[in-house]
Design an enzyme around this catalytic site. Structure first.
Site, PDB file in Angstrom:
ATOM      1  N   CYS A 173     -20.504  23.936  21.532  1.00 56.30           N
ATOM      2  CA  CYS A 173     -19.508  25.004  21.501  1.00 56.30           C
ATOM      3  C   CYS A 173     -20.151  26.390  21.568  1.00 56.30           C
ATOM      4  O   CYS A 173     -19.502  27.365  21.947  1.00 56.30           O
ATOM      5  CB  CYS A 173     -18.641  24.898  20.246  1.00 56.30           C
ATOM      6  SG  CYS A 173     -19.582  24.927  18.712  1.00 56.30           S
ATOM      7  N   GLY A 238     -26.957  22.004  10.534  1.00 57.23           N
ATOM      8  CA  GLY A 238     -27.474  20.691  10.872  1.00 57.23           C
ATOM      9  C   GLY A 238     -26.901  20.073  12.125  1.00 57.23           C
ATOM     10  O   GLY A 238     -27.486  19.139  12.676  1.00 57.23           O
ATOM     11  N   GLY A 312      -6.839  17.313  14.566  1.00 54.24           N
ATOM     12  CA  GLY A 312      -7.997  16.613  15.086  1.00 54.24           C
ATOM     13  C   GLY A 312      -8.847  16.047  13.959  1.00 54.24           C
ATOM     14  O   GLY A 312      -9.261  16.785  13.057  1.00 54.24           O
TER      15      GLY A 312
END
Length: 565
Positions: A173, A238, A312
């Site tokens: 992203c 992470g 989602g």
């Protein structure tokens, strides 16, 4: 100014329509610049020789015309291969025809050698062509994004480009980065950029405005910093290390040696940076930054009572839920296509946490009752548009949309409404700003590890240079041996029995092996020899010269690209 660049450009257009291997195209731009000269300082003969030498230097075997015109003022063409090109009328009064005189032989040989060196002595380059949250707007990154499932296909397409040997795609992203091993980094960058433009529909000029290009050591260090979380919006997050591991997994299926090795070493660097500096302690991922940002936007004291909606339940959605629970939210609504995934997430939390599942067709109704809406789906079209939000009941405070999806799930038009506030991945910079001092300190500590691991990779990569030389030396000597045995047998082998013929084969092989033992020993880069790497590389270059292996290495590279086609 008469410039060979014009000849090169026109001849390249011809090549693009022919079946000639693109590895034999004319010279790179910088070499073309060195071949440019003002007509006032050069004689016509020099222009002829220079143009012909440039054409010949790149392996074109077509016959070149040496025919002269009796009338020097008449129109003459420059003949390159089978095409003739016009030149500046001020220079020649029309068109000229180039001829190759004996005085140009040494210059021609020198240029031929430079074309060979471009693909042999100057080893292939590691290049990263990237656009990230630091350099490119979200709209451009959305169009360039490549889903994980399409990475293998993208890698195959990149490797099929004429000057690309190996490739990898890191698309998240926050970044779109393509790592390649390029035979010629100028041409490789051009080919990759055209591929990106064709795939995304973005003009090459627009990509170039926002990209960054890094080569070799800089490219290596950049990937190691990315893997360690030093280039992320949130220090030490992470998720990026997991995404680098995803790339490594995609490269396991025969996509080369250097780029997979680069990503393998990057994972090691990322792990070490986190373990030895504590760079990840207290740091947050994109999803936790989204939660933190949302809580700072809510009125003081309203976080515990706010209605949270998560659209989602994939990896990002699950992380959002975890961070909401960690911040004290015990009730939230989750919209997802399937209930099974939401139920699995519910099982990971204690009974005091209530996660309410709603199907996708109830998403708008749930959004109308929510104060904060997190979206993290893989939808390629917006889920919330201006007309949807306008139909929702008016909240006491502006409804907050936190969109961490790329492409975006919330249309940009929603931000125009007074009753809604929209935050996307670019807005996460606000969360990071509060921790700049600690970020800089830990980044400096991690840099020492990055540099150390980069040097290890460079040494490993350097050691690979000897492998082609070892193979080619072995093949060349064995070919000479086999040819000699065939000639010997044709003359003396008629009266030999099978056992004697086999003895001759064994004897000649043993002789070759003994002769090669010394050279091979001085090319080893493993633990059996304690020889410094620079000395090994000097030995390799000496053997390449003595046994004339450069041409064979070039032919092998060309053959590999032609086989790919």
């Amino acid at each position: 100014m008469y410039s060979i660049r014009k000849v090169v450009n026109r001849y390249e257009r011809f090549l693009s329509k022919s079946s000639v291997c693109r590895l034999c195209e004319p010279i790179d731009v910088e070499l073309a610049d060195t071949c440019s000269f003002p007509s006032s300082n050069r004689t016509l003969s020099e222009i002829k020789i220079k143009a012909m030498a440039v054409a010949s230097a790149f392996g074109f075997n077509q016959m070149m015309s040496s025919k002269h015109h009796n009338n020097p003022s008449s129109s003459s063409p420059i003949v390159l291969g089978t095409r003739a090109f016009p030149t500046n009328n001020k220079t020649t009064g029309g068109l000229i025809r180039c001829e190759l005189s004996s005085s140009s032989v040494s210059a021609l040989q020198q240029l031929k050698k430079s074309a060979i060196d471009r693909y042999t002595k100057e080893r292939s380059s590691i290049v990263v062509i990237g656009l990230s949250i630091h350099t490119a707007p979200l709209e451009m990154r959305e169009k360039l994004a490549i889903p994980v499932a399409e990475w293998p296909q993208a890698i195959s397409e990149l490797c099929a480009l004429n000057h690309i040997e190996e490739a990898a795609v890191l698309s998240t992203c926050n970044r779109m980065e393509i790592y390649v091993l390029a035979l010629s980094h100028h041409r490789g960058v051009r080919e990759v950029t055209l591929w990106m433009s064709k795939r995304s529909g973005i003009q090459v000029s627009d990509i170039c405005k926002h990209w960054f290009l890094l080569y070799n050591k800089d490219a290596t260090q950049h990937l190691f910093e990315v893997s360690a979380g030093l280039d992320s919006l949130v220090l030490g997050e992470g998720q990026i290390l997991s995404q680098v591991k995803q790339v490594r997994e995609k490269l396991r299926n025969g996509f080369g040696m250097v780029i997979p090795g680069l990503f393998e070493k990057a994972i090691t660097a990322g792990k070490r940076a986190r373990a030895e500096t504590g760079i990840a302690s207290g740091a947050v991922s994109v999803s936790s930054a989204a939660v933190e940002l949302a809580l700072t936007k809510l009125p003081p004291g309203s976080a515990s009572s706010a209605v949270m909606l998560v659209v989602g339940a994939g990896k990002m959605g699950k992380l959002v839920i975890k961070h909401l629970v960690a911040k004290g939210c015990t009730r939230m609504v989750v919209v997802n296509r399937s209930q099974e995934r939401v139920a699995a997430i519910q099982e990971e939390f204690p009974s005091g946490v209530e996660i309410i599942y709603k199907p996708l067709d109830e998403m708008l109704a749930c959004a109308g009752e929510a104060n904060v809406i997190f979206t993290s789906t893989a939808s390629e079209t917006p889920l919330f548009l201006k007309e949807h939000v306008e139909s929702f009941p008016l909240p006491a405070d502006a409804r907050l949309f936190v969109d961490i999806s790329v492409p975006r799930n919330v249309g940009s038009c929603v931000a125009e409404l007074d009753c809604a506030r929209v935050c996307n991945v670019d807005d996460l910079k606000e969360v990071v700003a509060a921790n700049k001092e600690d970020r800089a300190r830990k980044a400096m500590e991690a840099q020492d590890i990055i540099i150390e691991e980069s040097k290890k990779f460079e040494a490993w990569w350097d050691s690979l240079q000897t492998v082609p030389t070892i193979k080619k030396l072995r093949r060349k000597t064995d070919r000479i041996r086999a040819d000699s045995v065939v000639k010997f047998m044709s003359k003396y082998g008629k009266d030999m029995d099978k056992k004697t013929k086999e003895a001759v084969e064994d004897l000649t092989r043993a002789m070759v092996n003994k002769i090669l033992h010394g050279p091979m020993k001085h090319l080893r880069c493993d633990d059996t020899e304690n020889r410094p790497l620079p000395e090994t590389l000097e030995n390799m270059e000496a053997l390449n010269r003595m046994f004339e292996l450069e041409l064979e290495l070039l032919e092998e590279k060309i053959r590999a690209k032609m086989d790919q086609k």
